[in-house]
Scaffold this active site. Structure first.
Site, PDB file in Angstrom:
ATOM      1  N   CYS A   1       0.817  -1.320   0.066  1.00 23.93           N
ATOM      2  CA  CYS A   1      -0.022  -0.088  -0.112  1.00 23.93           C
ATOM      3  C   CYS A   1       0.981   1.468   0.012  1.00 23.93           C
ATOM      4  CB  CYS A   1      -1.003   0.058   1.267  1.00 23.93           C
ATOM      5  SG  CYS A   1      -2.009   1.354   1.104  1.00 23.93           S
TER       6      CYS A   1
ATOM      7  N   ASN B   1       1.588  -5.990  -5.045  1.00 21.21           N
ATOM      8  CA  ASN B   1       0.288  -6.156  -5.091  1.00 21.21           C
ATOM      9  C   ASN B   1      -0.048  -5.831  -6.445  1.00 21.21           C
ATOM     10  OD1 ASN B   1       0.553  -3.525  -5.070  1.00 21.21           O
ATOM     11  ND2 ASN B   1      -1.178  -3.034  -4.244  1.00 21.21           N
TER      12      ASN B   1
ATOM     13  N   ASN C   1      -5.915  -5.015  -8.705  1.00 21.09           N
ATOM     14  CA  ASN C   1      -6.427  -3.400  -8.614  1.00 21.09           C
ATOM     15  C   ASN C   1      -6.288  -2.995 -10.208  1.00 21.09           C
ATOM     16  OD1 ASN C   1      -6.022  -2.742  -5.636  1.00 21.09           O
ATOM     17  ND2 ASN C   1      -4.239  -4.051  -6.336  1.00 21.09           N
TER      18      ASN C   1
ATOM     19  N   CYS D   1      -4.322   6.145  -5.369  1.00 18.22           N
ATOM     20  CA  CYS D   1      -3.794   4.929  -5.059  1.00 18.22           C
ATOM     21  C   CYS D   1      -2.247   4.914  -5.524  1.00 18.22           C
ATOM     22  CB  CYS D   1      -4.573   3.624  -5.759  1.00 18.22           C
ATOM     23  SG  CYS D   1      -3.720   2.114  -5.661  1.00 18.22           S
TER      24      CYS D   1
ATOM     25  N   SER E   1       0.506   2.515  -5.023  1.00 20.27           N
ATOM     26  CA  SER E   1       1.115   1.560  -5.997  1.00 20.27           C
ATOM     27  C   SER E   1       0.502   1.388  -7.273  1.00 20.27           C
ATOM     28  CB  SER E   1       0.591   0.039  -5.133  1.00 20.27           C
ATOM     29  OG  SER E   1      -0.815  -0.199  -4.840  1.00 20.27           O
TER      30      SER E   1
HETATM   31  N1  API Z   1      -6.342  -2.250  -2.619  1.00 17.67           N
HETATM   32  C1  API Z   1      -4.678  -2.629  -2.691  1.00 17.67           C
HETATM   33  C2  API Z   1      -4.079  -2.406  -1.415  1.00 17.67           C
HETATM   34  C3  API Z   1      -4.027  -0.996  -0.860  1.00 17.67           C
HETATM   35  C4  API Z   1      -3.225   0.013  -2.119  1.00 17.67           C
HETATM   36  C5  API Z   1      -3.297   1.581  -2.335  1.00 17.67           C
HETATM   37  N2  API Z   1      -4.175   2.337  -1.087  1.00 17.67           N
HETATM   38  C6  API Z   1      -2.167   2.088  -2.059  1.00 17.67           C
HETATM   39  O1  API Z   1      -1.894   3.275  -1.965  1.00 17.67           O
HETATM   40  O2  API Z   1      -1.140   1.360  -2.853  1.00 17.67           O
HETATM   41  C7  API Z   1      -4.750  -4.097  -2.796  1.00 17.67           C
HETATM   42  O3  API Z   1      -5.529  -4.832  -2.393  1.00 17.67           O
HETATM   43  O4  API Z   1      -3.776  -4.636  -3.409  1.00 17.67           O
END
Ligand code: API
Length: 277
Positions: free
Chosen positions: A77, A159, A193, A220, A222
């Site tokens: 994240c 992720n 994502n 987001c 990532s």
């Molecule tokens: N939903 C993402 C995790 C949070 C990513 C996001 N909030 C960021 O800032 O990278 C997943 O399930 O891989």
């Protein structure tokens, strides 16, 4: 998270978090409790829950557990890493660098002036296997119904990310509907994502993201890293890349395949609280 437990609310470009300090060994809440706490009417409300656990003495300042608001775990994240850096810097005045152990690996974070935090997000990993796409499933078949699609790519930042490059900015309905369908598609073993990217006249990337386990978010981290890495790798952009999302701008710096990718952006502590039930 037991009644009377304290927490901190933080946000990074509108992506919001609740941080729990479990370095005393407290267990994390289960999925049902996470969903209840994430409820923006009857709970605290957040996109992700970030739980800090003891780090290994000499290497990491803490281990980080990440949960989406639907209770599902996540391995990375980016915006959350900046939020944790802000929290640790408040807790340990005078320190401006920390090392966080995430399920995706170690992450170095640096507090900079002007409210910015810089994060070493490691090296992007490209391709179907990296994001758990079912072998033999053709991406083009999956994306046939997406209007104005120029290209698409698959990138893991620890992720999984599916990136759609579009001629025109997506409508909110496309982000909601196509994002929801694709993020839960059975062809991705753990979901994915979904990013919708267009290029501005200034060369910046305009990005809207439907996050796995959450839905559309203002930003987001990532996904911004994954999208910039894909554009740099294909020669469509040069590092550093400005990525603009509804919540604001992230700057992604990736010199090339053998190097780690750095993300720079803001993070803010909003309030501390105590959960009473
Ligand atoms: N939903 C993402 C995790 C949070 C990513 C996001 N909030 C960021 O800032 O990278 C997943 O399930 O891989």
């Amino acid at each position: 998270m037991s009644p009377n437990q304290s927490f901190t609310k933080l946000e990074a470009l509108g992506n919001d978090f609740v941080l729990l300090d479990h370095r005393d060994g407290q267990p994390d809440p289960g999925p049902e409790r996470i969903r209840a706490l994430a409820d923006r009417r009857s709970g605290i409300g957040f996109d992700q829950l970030l739980a800090l656990h003891p780090g290994t003495a000499d290497a990491d300042d803490c281990r980080v557990h990440i949960f989406n608001c639907d209770g599902s775990p996540a391995r990375q994240c980016g915006n959350g890493m900046r939020a944790i850096a802000r929290w640790l810097a408040d807790e340990q005045p005078g320190r401006d660098r920390f090392r966080l152990a995430t399920p995706a690996g170690a992450v170095e974070v640096e507090i900079r002036g002007d409210n910015q935090v810089r994060v070493n997000m490691g090296r992007p990993d490209f391709g179907a296997a990296a994001v758990g796409l079912e072998p033999g499933l053709a991406l083009n078949d999956l994306l046939a119904g997406i209007p104005g699609r120029l290209d698409a790519g698959l990138v893991s930042m620890g992720n999984p990310h599916l990136i759609l490059l579009l001629e025109q900015p997506p409508t909110a309905a496309l982000v909601e509907q196509a994002g929801s369908h694709l993020s839960r598609h059975a062809g991705f073993q753990d979901g994915v994502n979904v990013s919708f990217a267009t290029r501005g006249d200034d060369g910046a990337v305009r990005l809207r993201v439907h996050e796995r386990g959450v839905g559309p978010t203002p930003a987001c981290g990532s996904a911004a890293c994954a999208t910039a890495a894909l554009l740099i790798m294909t020669g469509a952009a040069k590092s550093p890349v400005n990525v603009d999302q509804p919540g604001g701008r992230l700057v992604i710096d990736w010199p090339g395949e053998e190097s780690p990718l750095w993300m720079t952006g803001p993070a803010r502590r909003v309030f501390d609280g105590t959960c009473l039930t």
